[in-house]
Design a protein around this motif. Structure first.
Motif, PDB file in Angstrom:
ATOM      1  N   ILE A   3       0.861  -1.192   0.000  1.00 59.24           N
ATOM      2  CA  ILE A   3       0.000   0.000   0.000  1.00 59.24           C
ATOM      3  C   ILE A   3       0.896   1.240   0.000  1.00 59.24           C
ATOM      4  CG2 ILE A   3      -1.772   1.263   1.279  1.00 59.24           C
ATOM      5  CD1 ILE A   3      -2.356  -1.615   2.556  1.00 59.24           C
ATOM      6  N   GLY A   4       0.792   2.028  -1.060  1.00 59.13           N
ATOM      7  CA  GLY A   4       1.598   3.255  -1.169  1.00 59.13           C
ATOM      8  C   GLY A   4       0.747   4.471  -0.876  1.00 59.13           C
ATOM      9  N   LEU A   5       1.291   5.402  -0.091  1.00 56.80           N
ATOM     10  CA  LEU A   5       0.592   6.651   0.218  1.00 56.80           C
ATOM     11  C   LEU A   5       1.378   7.799  -0.399  1.00 56.80           C
ATOM     12  CD1 LEU A   5      -0.248   4.632   2.544  1.00 56.80           C
ATOM     13  CD2 LEU A   5      -0.704   6.613   3.919  1.00 56.80           C
ATOM     14  N   THR A   6       0.724   8.611  -1.226  1.00 58.65           N
ATOM     15  CA  THR A   6       1.430   9.719  -1.882  1.00 58.65           C
ATOM     16  C   THR A   6       0.485  10.884  -2.150  1.00 58.65           C
ATOM     17  OG1 THR A   6       2.760  10.329  -3.801  1.00 58.65           O
ATOM     18  CG2 THR A   6       1.038   8.713  -4.179  1.00 58.65           C
ATOM     19  N   CYS A   7       1.074  12.064  -2.300  1.00 61.51           N
ATOM     20  CA  CYS A   7       0.235  13.227  -2.643  1.00 61.51           C
ATOM     21  C   CYS A   7       0.462  13.654  -4.101  1.00 61.51           C
ATOM     22  CB  CYS A   7       0.498  14.383  -1.685  1.00 61.51           C
ATOM     23  SG  CYS A   7       2.217  14.777  -1.471  1.00 61.51           S
ATOM     24  N   ARG A   8       1.228  12.851  -4.845  1.00 63.93           N
ATOM     25  CA  ARG A   8       1.490  13.189  -6.252  1.00 63.93           C
ATOM     26  C   ARG A   8       0.536  12.457  -7.191  1.00 63.93           C
ATOM     27  NH1 ARG A   8       7.671  14.223  -7.889  1.00 63.93           N
ATOM     28  NH2 ARG A   8       6.579  14.418  -9.878  1.00 63.93           N
ATOM     29  N   LEU A   9      -0.169  13.236  -8.011  1.00 65.92           N
ATOM     30  CA  LEU A   9      -1.135  12.646  -8.950  1.00 65.92           C
ATOM     31  C   LEU A   9      -0.427  11.966 -10.119  1.00 65.92           C
ATOM     32  CD1 LEU A   9      -3.727  15.562  -9.010  1.00 65.92           C
ATOM     33  CD2 LEU A   9      -4.117  13.306  -8.048  1.00 65.92           C
ATOM     34  N   ASP A  10       0.815  12.407 -10.406  1.00 73.15           N
ATOM     35  CA  ASP A  10       1.553  11.845 -11.557  1.00 73.15           C
ATOM     36  C   ASP A  10       2.467  10.698 -11.134  1.00 73.15           C
ATOM     37  OD1 ASP A  10       3.305  13.344 -10.060  1.00 73.15           O
ATOM     38  OD2 ASP A  10       4.392  14.166 -11.775  1.00 73.15           O
ATOM     39  N   ILE A  11       2.136  10.031 -10.044  1.00 75.26           N
ATOM     40  CA  ILE A  11       3.020   9.016  -9.465  1.00 75.26           C
ATOM     41  C   ILE A  11       3.349   7.893 -10.453  1.00 75.26           C
ATOM     42  CG2 ILE A  11       1.043   7.872  -8.337  1.00 75.26           C
ATOM     43  CD1 ILE A  11       4.681   8.014  -7.050  1.00 75.26           C
ATOM     44  N   LEU A  12       2.388   7.485 -11.281  1.00 75.52           N
ATOM     45  CA  LEU A  12       2.633   6.372 -12.208  1.00 75.52           C
ATOM     46  C   LEU A  12       3.671   6.735 -13.267  1.00 75.52           C
ATOM     47  CD1 LEU A  12      -0.923   4.837 -12.743  1.00 75.52           C
ATOM     48  CD2 LEU A  12       0.919   3.985 -11.306  1.00 75.52           C
ATOM     49  N   GLU A  13       3.783   8.047 -13.553  1.00 80.75           N
ATOM     50  CA  GLU A  13       4.780   8.499 -14.535  1.00 80.75           C
ATOM     51  C   GLU A  13       6.201   8.342 -13.981  1.00 80.75           C
ATOM     52  OE1 GLU A  13       3.616   9.282 -17.537  1.00 80.75           O
ATOM     53  OE2 GLU A  13       1.651   8.869 -16.651  1.00 80.75           O
ATOM     54  N   LEU A  14       6.329   8.309 -12.651  1.00 88.38           N
ATOM     55  CA  LEU A  14       7.653   8.191 -12.026  1.00 88.38           C
ATOM     56  C   LEU A  14       8.162   6.745 -12.027  1.00 88.38           C
ATOM     57  CD1 LEU A  14       7.196  10.455  -8.858  1.00 88.38           C
ATOM     58  CD2 LEU A  14       8.204  11.099 -11.037  1.00 88.38           C
TER      59      LEU A  14
END
Length: 436
Positions: free
Chosen positions: A190-201
């Motif tokens: 389970i990953g928690l992030t505030c970046r909407l473009d996370i999949l691009e990273l």
């Protein structure tokens, strides 16, 4: 007799208030899994079912919880884990590993932390592993008790998930997602992030192993719900020892939530940010005003707390400046007005200041140039002005271009509150540029 009675009443009030402050501060500071969830019931149900499938049926899963800071990502996962751990067969079997991208800055540190949290330091001992994957698979192998159904499920919670994506080759993410895709030890990532473009990273090989499940938290509630949250956050629980005091306190909270001036304060906060953290900060500052002689919150307390929340930190710095530094800021303000926000240098500011000194014919403001330069440098240290480009060793400091980081409104508001500000300095700040 009456004075003794009032003294005992105030003591009872003081005891009750210390309990109230303890309960509410704990509620505001620690996102307790016992507190209520607001507006995320659908997301909660989705996450809860996913965790149960891993814990009860040995099904591996991966999911990303995405939302801005303060939207309740950590609270959501804490609630789901609390509910999961209340199931008897799960609490004895499931293991949790909590990692944070700010703490585990590379995969080697992350692996050590995984080993520590799984209590496998003794098993690993002095073994030497050929690769990261071999090390991780050995750790998970050590948790197996037999076939897949009887293996120990592991739940990995990766806070600040986007920072793990910056690790070299994304080895940790690749191996975790790879295990979650294969029929090895059942794990949930389970990953928690505030970046909407996370999949691009994510690298292509990592992305292909990720399930692409995403849970979005966006604080989608309206203002009536916000007022309801305000009431719930301040209300005392039914199990509070002094029932009479709790009843009075909750009645007062109900009255506050219907007060027009309180609703205006809440509306202002709601318009700026729906973030519950900012609401908790407001309530914390209001709670600090409650004393034995003033046992219940009032609308004035809330309004004063709101002013503290929205205080301008840069304007506060101006209050502590010397008169010379204030004069330099006013000179910069006039230069900005004349040259329409174009950058300036020390020599221009000094010339502007000298015009003021000559016009006033005041020996009070007649400082030597090196003293004025020192004051100018102090403003730069306080970050009220900043250089437009990086300084080189051979450039003359007085001709280096600068930019003022305060706007006119901030300067004028700060001058109004500046203690013992000389009248002619204040007049110079408000004057037009006709005398130039």
């Amino acid at each position: 007799m009456s004075s003794r009675k009032s003294k005992s009443n105030s003591l009872i009030h003081a005891e009750c208030l210390s309990q109230v402050q303890r309960i509410l501060r704990e509620r505001f500071c620690h996102q307790s899994p016992h507190s209520n969830l607001f507006g995320v019931q659908v997301q909660y149900k989705h996450l809860s079912e996913l965790l149960k499938r891993t814990a009860l049926h040995g099904e591996s899963n991966s999911v990303l919880i995405i939302g801005p800071r303060g939207s309740g990502k950590t609270m959501l996962i804490n609630h789901a884990l609390k509910e999961l751990m209340e199931i008897e067969e799960v609490s004895e079997n499931v293991l949790q590993v909590h990692l944070n991208g700010l703490l585990q800055i590379n995969d080697k540190i992350a692996l050590k932390e995984i080993t520590r949290q799984l209590n496998l330091e003794n098993v690993v001992g002095d073994k030497v592993f050929g690769s990261f994957a071999e090390n991780l698979s050995f750790l998970l192998e050590a948790l197996k008790k037999g076939d897949r159904t009887s293996s120990c499920p592991v739940i990995f919670i990766l806070d600040e998930f986007d920072l793990f994506a910056h690790h070299k080759n994304q080895t940790l993410l690749y191996n975790l997602f790879d295990i979650s895709q294969s029929a090895q030890t059942p794990i949930a990532v389970i990953g928690l992030t505030c970046r909407l473009d996370i999949l691009e990273l994510l690298e292509k090989r990592v992305k292909s192993r990720f399930s692409h499940r995403q849970i979005h938290l966006m604080n989608s509630f309206g203002f009536p719900q916000y007022v309801k949250i305000f009431k719930e956050q301040l209300s005392l629980p039914a199990e509070f020892p002094d029932k009479l005091f709790a009843e009075k306190w909750n009645e007062n909270v109900q009255y506050l939530s219907e007060d027009r001036s309180v609703q205006e304060v809440l509306q202002k906060h709601f318009s700026i940010s729906k973030n519950l953290r900012s609401l908790h900060m407001l309530l914390m500052l209001t709670l600090n005003r409650v004393t034995a002689s003033h046992p219940f919150m009032t609308a004035i307390d809330l309004m004063e707390a709101s002013q503290l929340c929205s205080m301008d930190s840069k304007a506060n710095i101006v209050h502590g400046l010397s008169v010379l530094e204030i004069c330099l800021i006013i000179a910069m303000k006039h230069l900005n007005d004349i040259y329409e926000e174009e950058p300036f240098n020390f020599q221009m500011v000094y010339n502007e200041f000298q015009k003021f000194v000559q016009r006033k014919a005041h020996s009070v403001y007649n400082f030597e140039k090196p003293v004025v330069m020192k004051a100018f440098e102090h403003l730069q240290q306080l970050e009220l002005i900043k250089p437009m480009e990086r300084t080189s060793g051979n450039s003359q400091r007085e001709y280096q271009l600068m930019k003022l980081l305060l706007d006119n409104t901030q300067i004028m508001n700060a001058l109004q509150k500046y203690p013992n500000c000389p009248t002619d300095v204040r007049q110079w700040a408000t004057s037009s540029l006709s005398w130039l």
